[in-house]
Design a protein around this motif. Sequence first.
Motif, mmCIF file in Angstrom:
data_model
loop_
_atom_site.group_PDB
_atom_site.id
_atom_site.type_symbol
_atom_site.label_atom_id
_atom_site.label_comp_id
_atom_site.label_asym_id
_atom_site.label_seq_id
_atom_site.Cartn_x
_atom_site.Cartn_y
_atom_site.Cartn_z
ATOM 1 N N ASP A 16 0.977 -1.187 0.189
ATOM 2 C CA ASP A 16 0.062 -0.162 0.102
ATOM 3 C C ASP A 16 1.058 0.917 -0.251
ATOM 4 N N GLU A 18 0.880 5.058 0.149
ATOM 5 C CA GLU A 18 -0.115 6.508 0.288
ATOM 6 C C GLU A 18 0.193 7.105 -0.413
ATOM 7 N N PRO A 19 -0.681 7.888 -1.165
ATOM 8 C CA PRO A 19 -0.613 8.957 -2.422
ATOM 9 C C PRO A 19 -0.056 10.418 -1.702
ATOM 10 N N THR A 21 -0.574 14.936 -1.924
ATOM 11 C CA THR A 21 -1.610 15.693 -2.969
ATOM 12 C C THR A 21 -0.981 16.932 -2.991
ATOM 13 N N ARG A 26 -3.381 15.242 -6.929
ATOM 14 C CA ARG A 26 -3.207 13.636 -6.354
ATOM 15 C C ARG A 26 -2.372 12.840 -7.006
ATOM 16 N N TYR A 27 -0.934 12.196 -6.098
ATOM 17 C CA TYR A 27 -0.009 11.488 -7.509
ATOM 18 C C TYR A 27 -0.426 10.061 -6.777
ATOM 19 N N GLU A 28 -0.662 8.792 -7.119
ATOM 20 C CA GLU A 28 -0.970 7.656 -6.603
ATOM 21 C C GLU A 28 0.342 6.652 -7.620
ATOM 22 N N HIS A 31 -0.313 0.419 -9.657
ATOM 23 C CA HIS A 31 0.827 -0.753 -9.412
ATOM 24 C C HIS A 31 0.414 -1.759 -10.978
ATOM 25 N N VAL A 45 3.204 6.259 -11.878
ATOM 26 C CA VAL A 45 2.551 7.813 -11.133
ATOM 27 C C VAL A 45 0.992 8.005 -12.278
ATOM 28 N N GLU A 55 -8.107 12.380 -13.688
ATOM 29 C CA GLU A 55 -7.256 11.649 -14.592
ATOM 30 C C GLU A 55 -6.282 12.915 -14.957
ATOM 31 N N THR A 58 -0.086 9.932 -16.793
ATOM 32 C CA THR A 58 0.834 9.100 -16.054
ATOM 33 C C THR A 58 1.949 8.982 -16.729
ATOM 34 N N SER A 81 7.085 3.889 -2.218
ATOM 35 C CA SER A 81 6.478 4.827 -1.446
ATOM 36 C C SER A 81 6.588 5.927 -2.811
#
Length: 114
Positions: A16, A18-19, A21, A26-28, A31, A45, A55, A58, A81
């Motif tokens: 997991d 953590e995004p 911001t 917001r950056y995530e 996977h 990302v 969106e 990417t 991370s």
Amino acid sequence: MSGLDMPMRKRVGPPDVEPVTLNGVRYEALHWGREHGLEQNGGYVVAMDAVSGHELWTARVYQIEYVPKLEADVQDIFIKSLAPTEGGKQLLVTDERGRKFLLDLATHEARPAE
């Protein structure tokens, strides 16, 4: 027990992450890139508008070199991370192998962190 008698190990799922911001974005970690038509699982990302969830872009942070004769899922390398750098112009991205990359949020280009 010989190596042939040992049970097959399955790949542990991605961590997991953590995004982050920054400035309304917001950056995530993405996977499962292949499910989105991308070349690999891990290493991406995605940037989204923090309010609408739309969106924006990417970026691939690193490339995975898959060995054709091995199962692809055991070769996936996922992001572990994300962290903003001082000034908030880059993200520090760390993968499962401990490698670190800097993702420029203006150009969407990544390079190894020194």
